[in-house]
Design a protein around this motif. Structure first.
Motif, PDB file in Angstrom:
ATOM      1  N   PHE A 157      19.147   8.909  31.110  1.00  0.00           N
ATOM      2  CA  PHE A 157      17.550   9.948  30.567  1.00  0.00           C
ATOM      3  C   PHE A 157      16.141   9.984  31.142  1.00  0.00           C
ATOM      4  O   PHE A 157      16.159   8.700  32.515  1.00  0.00           O
ATOM      5  N   THR A 204      12.588  10.009  30.847  1.00  0.00           N
ATOM      6  CA  THR A 204      10.975   9.879  30.557  1.00  0.00           C
ATOM      7  C   THR A 204      12.243   7.876  29.888  1.00  0.00           C
ATOM      8  O   THR A 204      13.014   7.696  29.701  1.00  0.00           O
ATOM      9  N   LEU A 212      11.335   6.960  24.267  1.00  0.00           N
ATOM     10  CA  LEU A 212      11.498   8.536  23.448  1.00  0.00           C
ATOM     11  C   LEU A 212      11.059   8.012  21.771  1.00  0.00           C
ATOM     12  O   LEU A 212      10.607   6.719  21.739  1.00  0.00           O
ATOM     13  N   TRP A 257      11.859   8.904  18.283  1.00  0.00           N
ATOM     14  CA  TRP A 257      12.296   8.461  17.345  1.00  0.00           C
ATOM     15  C   TRP A 257      12.986   9.803  17.076  1.00  0.00           C
ATOM     16  O   TRP A 257      14.423   9.353  16.687  1.00  0.00           O
ATOM     17  N   GLU A 258      12.786  10.753  16.754  1.00  0.00           N
ATOM     18  CA  GLU A 258      13.213  12.520  16.922  1.00  0.00           C
ATOM     19  C   GLU A 258      15.077  12.206  17.740  1.00  0.00           C
ATOM     20  O   GLU A 258      15.823  12.908  17.673  1.00  0.00           O
ATOM     21  N   ALA A 259      14.120  11.757  18.718  1.00  0.00           N
ATOM     22  CA  ALA A 259      15.450  12.044  20.201  1.00  0.00           C
ATOM     23  C   ALA A 259      16.851  10.744  18.955  1.00  0.00           C
ATOM     24  O   ALA A 259      18.326  11.176  20.050  1.00  0.00           O
ATOM     25  N   ARG A 268      19.193  12.348  17.645  1.00  0.00           N
ATOM     26  CA  ARG A 268      20.355  13.443  18.017  1.00  0.00           C
ATOM     27  C   ARG A 268      21.582  12.550  18.677  1.00  0.00           C
ATOM     28  O   ARG A 268      22.807  12.999  19.584  1.00  0.00           O
ATOM     29  N   LEU A 269      21.806  11.456  18.726  1.00  0.00           N
ATOM     30  CA  LEU A 269      22.364  10.566  20.025  1.00  0.00           C
ATOM     31  C   LEU A 269      23.431   9.634  18.567  1.00  0.00           C
ATOM     32  O   LEU A 269      22.960   9.278  18.210  1.00  0.00           O
TER      33      LEU A 269
END
Length: 298
Positions: A176, A178, A181, A183-185, A188-189
């Motif tokens: 990552f 950044t 993170l 919540w939208e990211a 996708r995990l």
């Protein structure tokens, strides 16, 4: 009736097996059975349902068991009080801790051992509900749990921390760019999470729902070590408290902050308010209370 018979009875409740209960008490199984039958004869009651194996307690046995726990707690409290009068504090402090606790319980153990070097400790991983239940029945001295809807007439507490969340991952499998993170990211995990219904998981689900997001974890478990194993195998990332210390368990574990993520309730140290309660619990609770007043919890 003697105190050992009551200890044998509560050991049977803990082990739910005659052989294991005898082992806990460092006696043989025939001795355990004989002493329990002697207790039943003295009380004129059948306490245990017996078959080929332990089949639980009778209704009368459950009621006697509750009294046994209270008497044992009073006995331990008497011993601890006598030690305190001699300028010592000895015995075993039983501490219930919620899974994925956002306050490292070892910090509490360090505080207590520094003040009372003769103490021993038993730590139990329990749900918030189990901790309150065991505090009520004197099976625990202290609880480290969330302060959601705490009944202040029966319990007193010290707020220790707001539990913020982060994403635990293995840097051999995930990267990552950044330091935080959204919540939208996370959606996708591949995620491994605590089981549905546990307080920490409820806070995670609330974080997703409040943003109109839905999450489908690939792994759900009530065991923290399974989450760790799955992260180290590169199978999943896991949402955990920022201050749990789990990322220090392996050189490749990393923790990145999740934006605006915290549990629904603060974490606190909980002590039973009503008598009888343990002198050990009272002394350790007071020690933390004093340190909080000086803002000196390490």
């Amino acid at each position: 009736m003697d105190i050992k018979q009551l200890k044998f009875l509560t050991a049977l409740d803990e082990a739910r097996h005659f052989g294991r209960a005898a082992s806990l008490c460092h006696i043989t199984q025939p001795t355990l059975s004989m002493r329990l039958r002697s207790l039943e004869q003295e009380l004129g009651l059948s306490l245990v349902n017996r078959g080929q194996r332990f089949e639980g307690f009778t209704p009368e046995g459950e009621r006697i068991l509750a009294w046994a726990r209270t008497l044992l707690a009073a006995h331990d409290g008497l011993q601890a009080e006598a030690s305190a009068c001699r300028g010592q504090l000895v015995g075993t402090l039983r501490l219930g801790v919620v899974p994925l606790c956002g306050f490292d319980p070892m910090r509490l153990i360090s505080i207590f051992t520094a003040k009372y070097p003769h103490l021993r400790f038993q730590l139990f991983a329990l749900s918030s509900e189990q901790i309150l239940e065991r505090l009520s029945s004197n099976q625990l001295e202290l609880g480290l749990s969330y302060l959601t809807t705490l009944d202040r007439t029966h319990f007193t507490s010290l707020e220790l921390a707001e539990t913020r969340m982060g994403l635990l991952y293995d840097d051999r499998y995930f990267t990552f760019e950044t330091t935080e993170l959204g919540w939208e990211a996370l959606v996708r995990l591949p995620l491994g999470l605590l089981s549905s219904g546990m307080h920490f998981r409820q806070s995670i689900d609330h974080g997703f729902r409040s943003r109109g997001l839905a999450v489908s974890p690939l792994l759900e478990t009530d065991a923290v070590h399974i989450l760790l194993q799955s992260v180290l195998a590169g199978l999943f990332c896991a949402v955990i408290p920022l201050n749990s210390g789990l990322e220090s368990h392996h050189q490749h574990l990393r923790l990145v902050t999740i934006e605006d993520a915290q549990t629904l309730a603060p974490l606190g140290l909980i002590l039973r308010r009503t008598a009888p309660r343990s002198a050990l619990g009272e002394a350790c609770f007071a020690e933390v209370q004093a340190l909080l007043g000086m803002s000196q919890i390490p």
